[in-house]
Motif scaffolding. Structure first.
Motif, PDB file in Angstrom:
ATOM      1  N   ALA B 150      63.743  37.475   0.472  1.00 15.21           N
ATOM      2  CA  ALA B 150      64.739  38.383  -0.107  1.00 15.21           C
ATOM      3  C   ALA B 150      65.623  37.654  -1.113  1.00 15.21           C
ATOM      4  CB  ALA B 150      65.580  39.005   1.005  1.00 15.21           C
ATOM      5  N   LEU B 151      66.019  36.424  -0.777  1.00 17.13           N
ATOM      6  CA  LEU B 151      66.899  35.660  -1.668  1.00 17.13           C
ATOM      7  C   LEU B 151      66.228  35.373  -3.004  1.00 17.13           C
ATOM      8  CD1 LEU B 151      68.639  32.958   0.548  1.00 17.13           C
ATOM      9  CD2 LEU B 151      69.682  34.883  -0.638  1.00 17.13           C
ATOM     10  N   ASN B 154      63.661  38.157  -7.033  1.00 16.35           N
ATOM     11  CA  ASN B 154      63.513  38.307  -8.490  1.00 16.35           C
ATOM     12  C   ASN B 154      62.726  37.160  -9.100  1.00 16.35           C
ATOM     13  OD1 ASN B 154      64.836  40.729  -8.809  1.00 16.35           O
ATOM     14  ND2 ASN B 154      66.837  39.741  -8.770  1.00 16.35           N
ATOM     15  N   ASN B 155      62.990  35.948  -8.622  1.00 21.39           N
ATOM     16  CA  ASN B 155      62.285  34.793  -9.161  1.00 21.39           C
ATOM     17  C   ASN B 155      60.816  34.813  -8.766  1.00 21.39           C
ATOM     18  OD1 ASN B 155      64.667  33.917 -10.242  1.00 21.39           O
ATOM     19  ND2 ASN B 155      65.190  32.703  -8.450  1.00 21.39           N
ATOM     20  N   PHE B 157      59.087  37.459  -8.305  1.00 25.68           N
ATOM     21  CA  PHE B 157      58.452  38.422  -9.209  1.00 25.68           C
ATOM     22  C   PHE B 157      58.118  37.760 -10.551  1.00 25.68           C
ATOM     23  CE2 PHE B 157      58.963  41.188 -12.899  1.00 25.68           C
ATOM     24  CZ  PHE B 157      57.959  42.108 -12.664  1.00 25.68           C
ATOM     25  N   ALA B 158      59.091  37.056 -11.115  1.00 25.88           N
ATOM     26  CA  ALA B 158      58.893  36.448 -12.435  1.00 25.88           C
ATOM     27  C   ALA B 158      57.757  35.435 -12.406  1.00 25.88           C
ATOM     28  CB  ALA B 158      60.189  35.786 -12.903  1.00 25.88           C
ATOM     29  N   PHE B 218      56.814  47.189  -8.719  1.00 28.55           N
ATOM     30  CA  PHE B 218      56.665  46.017  -7.857  1.00 28.55           C
ATOM     31  C   PHE B 218      57.469  46.211  -6.581  1.00 28.55           C
ATOM     32  CE2 PHE B 218      57.439  41.514  -6.717  1.00 28.55           C
ATOM     33  CZ  PHE B 218      56.124  41.099  -6.647  1.00 28.55           C
ATOM     34  N   LYS B 219      58.681  46.721  -6.737  1.00 25.31           N
ATOM     35  CA  LYS B 219      59.538  46.895  -5.564  1.00 25.31           C
ATOM     36  C   LYS B 219      58.914  47.881  -4.590  1.00 25.31           C
ATOM     37  CE  LYS B 219      64.070  46.279  -6.035  1.00 25.31           C
ATOM     38  NZ  LYS B 219      65.303  46.580  -6.750  1.00 25.31           N
TER      39      LYS B 219
END
Lengths: 248, 278
Positions: B150-151, B154-155, B157-158, B218-219
């Motif tokens: 969770a933390l 975003n990274n 995903f990238a 993606f989410k």
């Protein structure tokens, strides 16, 4: 002061040197096209500018407060992305990650993403799935993402590969617009004719040799004459062409 | 139905297995999306074979199974990533080499020490294998996996979407790849005892593939994958209890069935969409 200074640098990979003794300055608002045969080191130079590999010798330095992590980069699309389940806005906002990052995207980052989607004309597509877009639309999305990472410099790796003529023309117009808004452009391209008509400067890489100058100078250079098939429109050249010179 | 559930959850060993299984399904589903998209689907399979080798060695030397398996699998995960980065050996070939070697070592150790009865439970999982201490350790590991995921969402995903771009814009892709490998290794270790070393990789692959059939963000893929995995585990476990079938195998079959259903939904949906366009 120059945005990028390359001082007597040699570059290569796996212990092989492909570019040696390259020295050049790139200034703000330049539109530089890097052309050359396959294997002449275009990609290697680009990777060095992006900091993905280090030059073997010499230095690449950045001026005007440009940080290496603040270069917008439009890579060639990978196989993975062809069937990637992600929405357009998810892709675009991931370009903001080089700025300070917390667990969630800030309001400011969301605004940046929205602004750049407007700029490249994909805001209407923001809820669409990336894998369902056309090639040209995908490239615009990727461009919006790279704009999120930068305010100053974009490095584009063959941005029109695989696009139809209409989409290609749109892409070039878009890049030109960005350049006139003050963003420096460095583009690796195989399309020499478009490069000459769009870019302000040409860097032609060749084995053991290179040319760096304005597009017009390039048309008159030895390397340019070998590479360009169409005629230069200037008076001098037309005169010579009429007199029977070919391949000028 | 409710009587059956009540009866099922009156057994302590089932409650333990249920807690561990639920957490593992969730972790595996989250990581699975990234692994499948990065074309690392088989990494789970490779690591679980290594896990089998480690468990066999631990059992024959009378050591605690999890304490041996955790460091070995984590080391194997790093090794696999390194090997696939060095293009001399392809990622898939590297996985094949490591998993078959580990399997061979495991089988040799099992036959030398003569504990043949356990072989089956290692390979195909056993609901009886979890002790209370195991369950607590599994729960802690699983919570760590979920929080870290969770933390770094975003990274992750990238890095999954475009590693070169992320690296060029200053993201530490090496760190995130390591995090992903580490989390995968932990998930495999904790899931291995219930699901079995041969079946655990299904938990990683199936929920991700099923949800990718119909989700477009993606989410939503991540969320859908987690929910599917939890439901499949629950249904599989109940089926296993009422029909007296092996737990791991039942869960995998339910997952496979879900995948087929989603596949059909996808085909029907795109046909309908095409006709509407015409």
């Amino acid at each position: 002061m120059a945005l990028i200074t390359i001082d007597n640098a040699s570059m290569g990979y796996d212990g092989k040197t492909v570019l040696s003794n390259l020295s050049l300055n790139i200034y703000e608002k330049d539109y530089v096209c890097i052309v050359g045969e396959n294997g002449s080191g275009k990609t290697t130079l680009m990777k060095c500018l992006l900091g993905l590999i280090q030059p073997i010798k010499g230095v690449i330095s950045f001026g005007d407060g440009l940080k290496q992590s603040e270069i917008g980069y439009l890579p060639q699309q990978t196989l993975i992305q062809k069937d990637f389940p992600a929405s357009v806005s998810e892709v675009v906002i991931s370009g903001c990650l080089n700025k300070k990052h917390t667990m969630f995207y800030s309001k400011q980052q969301k605004e940046t993403a929205a602004r750049n989607m407007e700029l490249t004309g994909v805001y209407k597509l923001r809820k669409k799935c990336f894998r369902e877009l056309s090639g040209g639309q995908r490239q615009r999305v990727m461009l919006a993402r790279s704009l999120c990472a930068t305010q100053k410099l974009l490095i584009l790796d063959e941005p029109v590969t695989g696009l139809d003529p209409m989409a290609t023309a749109d892409m070039y117009t878009l890049i030109k617009n960005l350049n006139s808004k003050g963003i420096t452009i460095i583009m690796v391209s195989h399309d020499v004719n478009s490069a000459v008509s769009n870019a302000s400067k040409i860097l032609h890489l060749s084995r053991n040799n290179y040319f760096y100058g304005t597009a017009h100078q390039y048309l008159h250079s030895d390397l340019g004459k070998k590479f360009i098939l169409s005629d230069c429109p200037c008076d001098d050249c037309r005169h010579r062409a009429k007199a029977g010179a070919h391949n000028v | 139905m409710f009587d059956m559930l009540a009866e099922m959850f009156s057994y302590n060993f089932i409650i333990r297995a249920f807690i561990v299984g639920t957490l593992v399904s969730l972790c595996a589903a989250l990581l699975g999306v990234t692994l499948v998209l990065k074309r690392y689907s088989m990494i789970g399979d490779g690591l679980s074979h290594v896990g089998f080798g480690a468990l066999a060695v631990a059992a024959s030397l009378n050591l605690a199974p999890l304490e041996v398996a955790v460091p070995v699998i984590v080391a194997a995960a790093f090794l696999l990533l390194r090997l696939s980065e060095n293009s001399k050996i392809n990622g898939d070939a590297a996985i094949a080499i490591i998993s078959s070697t580990a399997l061979a070592v495991g089988v040799v150790f099992v036959s030398i020490s003569g504990v043949n009865t356990d072989l089956n439970s290692y390979l195909f999982g056993s609901i009886l294998a979890t002790t209370t201490a195991d369950a607590i350790m599994c729960a802690v590991l699983a919570v760590v996996v979920i929080i870290v995921f969770a933390l770094f969402y975003n990274n992750i995903f990238a890095v999954t979407f475009d590693e070169t771009f992320s690296k060029a814009t200053g993201l530490k892709t090496g760190v995130y790849n390591t995090v992903i490998a580490l989390l995968t290794a932990l998930t495999i270790v904790i899931g291995m005892r219930i699901m079995g070393t041969l079946l655990i990789s299904a938990l990683i692959i199936f929920p991700a593939l099923s949800s990718m059939r119909i989700c477009k963000k993606f989410k939503s893929v991540i969320i859908c994958s987690g929910v599917l995995s939890l439901c499949s585990f629950f249904v599989g476990m109940c089926t296993s209890y009422s029909l007296d079938t092996p737990t791991g195998a039942s869960v995998v079959i339910v997952n496979a069935a879900v995948f087929v259903i989603f596949w059909i939904i996808d085909i029907v949906y795109s046909k309908v969409k095409k006709q509407n366009k015409l």
